[in-house]
Design a protein around this motif. Structure first.
Motif, PDB file in Angstrom:
ATOM      1  N   SER A 182       0.841  -1.194   0.000  1.00  0.00           N
ATOM      2  CA  SER A 182       0.000   0.000   0.000  1.00  0.00           C
ATOM      3  C   SER A 182       0.873   1.239   0.000  1.00  0.00           C
ATOM      4  CB  SER A 182      -0.880   0.004   1.251  1.00  0.00           C
ATOM      5  OG  SER A 182      -1.764  -1.086   1.221  1.00  0.00           O
ATOM      6  N   PRO A 183       0.369   2.353  -0.500  1.00  0.00           N
ATOM      7  CA  PRO A 183      -0.854   2.448  -1.288  1.00  0.00           C
ATOM      8  C   PRO A 183      -0.624   2.024  -2.734  1.00  0.00           C
ATOM      9  CG  PRO A 183       0.125   4.609  -1.076  1.00  0.00           C
ATOM     10  CD  PRO A 183       1.007   3.661  -0.310  1.00  0.00           C
ATOM     11  N   TRP A 184      -1.653   1.485  -3.363  1.00  0.00           N
ATOM     12  CA  TRP A 184      -1.512   1.008  -4.732  1.00  0.00           C
ATOM     13  C   TRP A 184      -2.638   1.520  -5.600  1.00  0.00           C
ATOM     14  CZ3 TRP A 184      -5.925  -1.418  -5.977  1.00  0.00           C
ATOM     15  CH2 TRP A 184      -6.635  -2.114  -4.972  1.00  0.00           C
ATOM     16  N   ARG A 185      -2.390   1.435  -6.869  1.00  0.00           N
ATOM     17  CA  ARG A 185      -3.401   1.678  -7.882  1.00  0.00           C
ATOM     18  C   ARG A 185      -3.208   0.619  -8.955  1.00  0.00           C
ATOM     19  NH1 ARG A 185      -1.782   6.202  -9.453  1.00  0.00           N
ATOM     20  NH2 ARG A 185      -0.819   5.586 -11.428  1.00  0.00           N
ATOM     21  N   MET A 186      -4.279  -0.038  -9.379  1.00  0.00           N
ATOM     22  CA  MET A 186      -4.205  -1.057 -10.417  1.00  0.00           C
ATOM     23  C   MET A 186      -5.079  -0.655 -11.592  1.00  0.00           C
ATOM     24  SD  MET A 186      -4.055  -4.654  -8.337  1.00  0.00           S
ATOM     25  CE  MET A 186      -3.380  -5.508  -9.768  1.00  0.00           C
ATOM     26  N   GLY A 187      -4.757  -1.191 -12.743  1.00  0.00           N
ATOM     27  CA  GLY A 187      -5.529  -0.798 -13.904  1.00  0.00           C
ATOM     28  C   GLY A 187      -5.374  -1.733 -15.083  1.00  0.00           C
TER      29      GLY A 187
ATOM     30  N   GLU B 293      -6.757   1.949  -4.358  1.00  0.00           N
ATOM     31  CA  GLU B 293      -6.913   1.096  -3.181  1.00  0.00           C
ATOM     32  C   GLU B 293      -8.133   1.486  -2.360  1.00  0.00           C
ATOM     33  OE1 GLU B 293      -3.427   0.959  -0.794  1.00  0.00           O
ATOM     34  OE2 GLU B 293      -4.172  -0.665   0.467  1.00  0.00           O
ATOM     35  N   ARG B 294      -8.450   2.766  -2.328  1.00  0.00           N
ATOM     36  CA  ARG B 294      -9.607   3.216  -1.554  1.00  0.00           C
ATOM     37  C   ARG B 294     -10.922   2.964  -2.262  1.00  0.00           C
ATOM     38  NH1 ARG B 294      -7.993   8.901   1.482  1.00  0.00           N
ATOM     39  NH2 ARG B 294      -6.245   8.061   2.692  1.00  0.00           N
ATOM     40  N   GLY B 295     -10.852   2.480  -3.529  1.00  0.00           N
ATOM     41  CA  GLY B 295     -12.075   2.087  -4.207  1.00  0.00           C
ATOM     42  C   GLY B 295     -12.512   2.964  -5.358  1.00  0.00           C
ATOM     43  N   SER B 296     -11.865   4.097  -5.540  1.00  0.00           N
ATOM     44  CA  SER B 296     -12.280   4.974  -6.636  1.00  0.00           C
ATOM     45  C   SER B 296     -11.863   4.368  -7.971  1.00  0.00           C
ATOM     46  CB  SER B 296     -11.682   6.364  -6.471  1.00  0.00           C
ATOM     47  OG  SER B 296     -10.283   6.295  -6.503  1.00  0.00           O
ATOM     48  N   THR B 297     -12.701   4.567  -8.967  1.00  0.00           N
ATOM     49  CA  THR B 297     -12.448   4.019 -10.300  1.00  0.00           C
ATOM     50  C   THR B 297     -12.419   5.149 -11.329  1.00  0.00           C
ATOM     51  OG1 THR B 297     -14.800   3.628 -10.655  1.00  0.00           O
ATOM     52  CG2 THR B 297     -13.510   1.798  -9.764  1.00  0.00           C
TER      53      THR B 297
ATOM     54  N   ILE C 119     -14.306  -2.350 -13.707  1.00  0.00           N
ATOM     55  CA  ILE C 119     -13.093  -2.848 -13.068  1.00  0.00           C
ATOM     56  C   ILE C 119     -13.395  -3.171 -11.614  1.00  0.00           C
ATOM     57  CG2 ILE C 119     -12.257  -0.524 -12.483  1.00  0.00           C
ATOM     58  CD1 ILE C 119      -9.397  -1.539 -13.013  1.00  0.00           C
ATOM     59  N   SER C 120     -12.842  -4.271 -11.138  1.00  0.00           N
ATOM     60  CA  SER C 120     -13.049  -4.654  -9.741  1.00  0.00           C
ATOM     61  C   SER C 120     -11.884  -5.521  -9.281  1.00  0.00           C
ATOM     62  CB  SER C 120     -14.364  -5.416  -9.567  1.00  0.00           C
ATOM     63  OG  SER C 120     -14.343  -6.623 -10.304  1.00  0.00           O
TER      64      SER C 120
ATOM     65  N   ASN D 187      -9.844  -8.767  -3.242  1.00  0.00           N
ATOM     66  CA  ASN D 187      -8.651  -8.567  -2.424  1.00  0.00           C
ATOM     67  C   ASN D 187      -8.181  -9.857  -1.757  1.00  0.00           C
ATOM     68  OD1 ASN D 187      -8.398  -5.804  -2.997  1.00  0.00           O
ATOM     69  ND2 ASN D 187      -9.884  -5.282  -1.402  1.00  0.00           N
ATOM     70  N   ALA D 188      -9.132 -10.715  -1.416  1.00  0.00           N
ATOM     71  CA  ALA D 188      -8.764 -11.965  -0.744  1.00  0.00           C
ATOM     72  C   ALA D 188      -7.965 -12.868  -1.684  1.00  0.00           C
ATOM     73  CB  ALA D 188     -10.008 -12.677  -0.248  1.00  0.00           C
ATOM     74  N   LYS D 189      -8.373 -12.865  -2.967  1.00  0.00           N
ATOM     75  CA  LYS D 189      -7.698 -13.710  -3.948  1.00  0.00           C
ATOM     76  C   LYS D 189      -6.578 -12.982  -4.686  1.00  0.00           C
ATOM     77  CE  LYS D 189     -11.757 -16.612  -4.864  1.00  0.00           C
ATOM     78  NZ  LYS D 189     -12.716 -17.095  -5.909  1.00  0.00           N
ATOM     79  N   ASN D 190      -6.479 -11.682  -4.483  1.00  0.00           N
ATOM     80  CA  ASN D 190      -5.455 -10.880  -5.155  1.00  0.00           C
ATOM     81  C   ASN D 190      -5.607 -10.941  -6.677  1.00  0.00           C
ATOM     82  OD1 ASN D 190      -3.390  -9.068  -4.841  1.00  0.00           O
ATOM     83  ND2 ASN D 190      -1.788 -10.599  -4.499  1.00  0.00           N
ATOM     84  N   ILE D 191      -6.854 -10.814  -7.145  1.00  0.00           N
ATOM     85  CA  ILE D 191      -7.155 -10.868  -8.569  1.00  0.00           C
ATOM     86  C   ILE D 191      -7.899  -9.595  -8.968  1.00  0.00           C
ATOM     87  CG2 ILE D 191      -8.359 -12.078 -10.410  1.00  0.00           C
ATOM     88  CD1 ILE D 191      -8.092 -14.651  -8.824  1.00  0.00           C
ATOM     89  N   LEU D 192      -7.443  -8.993 -10.042  1.00  0.00           N
ATOM     90  CA  LEU D 192      -8.089  -7.827 -10.635  1.00  0.00           C
ATOM     91  C   LEU D 192      -8.918  -8.305 -11.819  1.00  0.00           C
ATOM     92  CD1 LEU D 192      -8.118  -4.616 -10.604  1.00  0.00           C
ATOM     93  CD2 LEU D 192      -6.435  -4.807 -12.466  1.00  0.00           C
TER      94      LEU D 192
END
Length: 118
Positions: free
Chosen positions: A30-35, A53-57, A69-70, A73-78
């Motif tokens: 953290s903090p991260w951003r994925m895309g 990470e806070r949920g904004s898209t 996009i979603s 977090n438990a599975k670490n999959i985007l």
């Protein structure tokens, strides 16, 4: 070291749907951003959607209302759910993860091909 592996691409008819997945091995600090980004033949890579990470898209205008996009977090999959696909969505889709630190850490997957054609 973080590795990103995309899956879920393929050939789909216009109007169809696909769900892309990006599995991350290793912990993304953290903090991260994925895309998700995409690159069509002869074009530059473009941003499709991001998730902070806070949920904004954030979405590129051309996919708003069609792509979601979603992240599990438990599975670490985007994920990237793509509906109402159009031929212009044809591209290689890449998963990206950015750890917002000093220095910034930037990770990319190998890409997965999405082809929208009748």
């Amino acid at each position: 070291q973080v590795q990103l592996v995309e899956s879920g691409g393929g050939l789909v008819q216009p109007g169809g749907s696909l769900r892309l997945s990006c599995a991350a091995s290793g912990s993304i600090s953290s903090p991260w951003r994925m895309g998700w980004y995409r690159q069509a033949p002869g074009k530059q890579r473009e941003l499709v959607a991001t998730l902070a990470e806070r949920g904004s898209t954030n979405y590129v205008d051309s996919v708003k209302g069609r792509f979601t996009i979603s992240r599990d977090n438990a599975k670490n999959i985007l994920y990237l759910q793509m509906n109402s696909l159009k031929p212009e969505d044809t591209a290689v889709y890449y998963c990206n993860a950015v750890v917002i630190s000093i220095p910034t850490l930037n990770y990319w997957g190998q890409g997965t091909q999405v082809t929208v054609s009748s």
